[in-house]
Write an enzyme that holds these catalytic residues in place. Structure first.
Site, PDB file in Angstrom:
ATOM      1  N   PHE A  11       0.984  -1.336  -0.144  1.00 31.56           N
ATOM      2  CA  PHE A  11      -0.246  -0.296  -0.105  1.00 31.56           C
ATOM      3  C   PHE A  11       0.580   1.193  -0.204  1.00 31.56           C
ATOM      4  CE2 PHE A  11      -1.471   2.597   3.334  1.00 31.56           C
ATOM      5  CZ  PHE A  11      -2.386   3.577   2.545  1.00 31.56           C
ATOM      6  N   ILE A  12       1.472   1.658   0.765  1.00 30.08           N
ATOM      7  CA  ILE A  12       2.521   2.675   0.767  1.00 30.08           C
ATOM      8  C   ILE A  12       3.679   2.823   0.267  1.00 30.08           C
ATOM      9  CG2 ILE A  12       3.906   4.280   2.923  1.00 30.08           C
ATOM     10  CD1 ILE A  12       2.477   2.803   4.791  1.00 30.08           C
ATOM     11  N   ASP A  31       9.530  -7.038  -3.781  1.00 33.09           N
ATOM     12  CA  ASP A  31       8.188  -7.715  -2.775  1.00 33.09           C
ATOM     13  C   ASP A  31       7.751  -9.244  -3.304  1.00 33.09           C
ATOM     14  OD1 ASP A  31       5.973  -5.345  -2.232  1.00 33.09           O
ATOM     15  OD2 ASP A  31       5.610  -7.262  -2.283  1.00 33.09           O
ATOM     16  N   GLY A  36       1.543  -7.716  -0.350  1.00 33.23           N
ATOM     17  CA  GLY A  36       1.895  -6.065  -1.583  1.00 33.23           C
ATOM     18  C   GLY A  36       0.777  -7.215  -2.950  1.00 33.23           C
ATOM     19  N   LEU A  76      11.024  -0.811   2.967  1.00 29.24           N
ATOM     20  CA  LEU A  76       8.980  -1.165   3.327  1.00 29.24           C
ATOM     21  C   LEU A  76       8.525  -2.445   3.574  1.00 29.24           C
ATOM     22  CD1 LEU A  76       9.662   1.981   2.539  1.00 29.24           C
ATOM     23  CD2 LEU A  76       6.626   2.126   2.305  1.00 29.24           C
ATOM     24  N   THR A  95      10.358 -12.151   9.418  1.00 26.87           N
ATOM     25  CA  THR A  95      10.751 -11.179   8.450  1.00 26.87           C
ATOM     26  C   THR A  95      10.820  -9.755   8.563  1.00 26.87           C
ATOM     27  OG1 THR A  95       8.172 -12.462   7.415  1.00 26.87           O
ATOM     28  CG2 THR A  95       9.488 -10.066   7.139  1.00 26.87           C
ATOM     29  N   TYR A 149       5.287  -8.135  17.362  1.00 24.91           N
ATOM     30  CA  TYR A 149       5.237  -6.838  16.058  1.00 24.91           C
ATOM     31  C   TYR A 149       6.289  -5.997  16.713  1.00 24.91           C
ATOM     32  CZ  TYR A 149       4.008  -3.246  12.454  1.00 24.91           C
ATOM     33  OH  TYR A 149       4.272  -2.836  12.048  1.00 24.91           O
ATOM     34  N   LYS A 153      10.034  -4.511  15.715  1.00 23.90           N
ATOM     35  CA  LYS A 153      10.404  -3.207  14.807  1.00 23.90           C
ATOM     36  C   LYS A 153      11.029  -2.757  15.801  1.00 23.90           C
ATOM     37  CE  LYS A 153       8.698  -1.692  11.174  1.00 23.90           C
ATOM     38  NZ  LYS A 153       8.824  -2.568  10.096  1.00 23.90           N
TER      39      LYS A 153
END
Ligand code: UDP
Length: 319
Positions: A11-12, A31, A36, A76, A95, A149, A153
């Site tokens: 999306f972004i 990707d 995606g 991203l 990931t 999550y 990050k």
């Protein structure tokens, strides 16, 4: 300039690719189409300055090859969405941590600038709002998978900052708050596309919890301009920035706003968190960014209001 976007079919990422192409850049995208979609970038495919590789960022040789070609890397690619995190915790952690490790290692080989997109989740359940970049992260226990999550990050941020301090790799950390816009799917639980879809189909609008929890939403073009601005500013290097919009709205109010703006007769229903997610699920009560740091450095101000954002998202769904 040649620019790499990991997760560029998301999306972004797809909006970022579009804007960079519009500015005359050469854009490389990697990707694996996990979240995606080719659909997101099909309108870019004919552009000779657009290059796509469908592969995972975990392929180290490939990442090195891409890093050798591209001067700037927007990272991203990540597992996103609370639902996905609860359903696939191993994938999420691997990931996010392993992927970033490989991207940074490849970037470091050629000393390429990396813009790491992080998330407001890293603040965890800190109840002090608005969040400033140097505020504490407050997490729940490891037995609640939702926090994996945020932690994954946060490790990405630590690692990027470590590469900056120890190896002089130019990195910038951008903590994105809830971003919305066309092409965002509700499939991974994101609230705005979910509510818009429910409202347009006349299905019940599902508010989790009591609806008093709040968020602040940023339109994707504002996020894209902040990311590009940060990538271009030498003083952003080695720093962490909130990227968001200061306007706060409760999820209950959001449901009413979306129902009204889409002329829908949908009922608004309240679903306990444990039914929506898992037993003992903890939500973040409020999540509002302090964007003074970003504003001071690059003059950033969000331009698109929540109402305009919702209008565009509704129009996009209707298409
Ligand atoms: N939410 C909701 N109904 C939905 C999807 C989400 O009430 O169908 C709530 C969710 O519990 C959270 C907020 O909306 O309080 C934002 O959720 P989202 O997953 O979009 O983002 P995040 O939790 O990462 O802020």
């Amino acid at each position: 300039m040649r620019i790499l976007i990991t997760g560029g079919a998301g999306f972004i990422g797809s909006h970022l690719a579009e804007e960079l192409l519009r500015r005359g850049e050469e854009v490389y995208v990697i990707d694996n189409l996990s979240t995606g979609r080719l659909e997101n970038i099909k309108h870019l495919a004919a552009n000779p300055r657009f290059h796509i590789t469908i592969e995972t960022i975990l392929e180290e040789k490939l990442m090195e090859d891409l890093a050798s070609k591209c001067e700037v890397i927007f990272h991203l690619a990540a597992a996103v969405g609370v639902r996905l995190i609860i359903e696939k915790p191993v994938d999420t952690i691997e990931t996010n941590i392993l992927g970033t490790e490989i991207v940074l290692r490849a970037a470091n080989k050629f000393k390429r600038k990396v813009i790491l997109t992080s998330t407001s989740e890293v603040y965890g359940k800190n109840s002090k709002v608005p969040f400033r970049e140097d505020d504490d992260s407050v997490y729940g226990p490891t037995t609640k998978s939702r926090w994996s999550y945020a932690c994954s990050k946060a490790i990405d941020e630590f690692l990027s900052l470590a590469y900056f301090h120890e190896k002089k790799l130019p990195i910038v950390v951008a903590r994105l708050f809830n971003t919305i816009g066309p092409r965002q799917t509700g499939r991974y639980g994101m609230v705005v596309p979910s509510f818009v879809q429910q409202a347009l189909l006349g299905h019940p609008i599902t508010v989790y919890g009591d609806g008093k929890q709040s968020r602040s939403f940023t339109y994707v073009s504002d996020v894209v301009s902040a990311l590009i601005g940060l990538s271009e500013h030498p003083k952003a290097v080695g720093e962490v920035f909130n990227v968001g919009n200061g306007r706060e709205i409760t999820i209950g109010q959001l449901a009413m706003l979306i129902r009204k703006m889409s002329n829908s007769k949908s009922k608004i229903v309240y679903i306990p968190y444990e039914k929506a997610f898992e037993k003992g699920f903890e939500d973040m009560k409020r999540r509002v960014p302090d964007i003074a740091k970003l504003n001071h450095l690059i003059g950033y101000k969000p331009r698109v209001s929540l109402e305009t954002s919702i209008e565009r998202i509704i129009a996009n769904y209707r298409e």
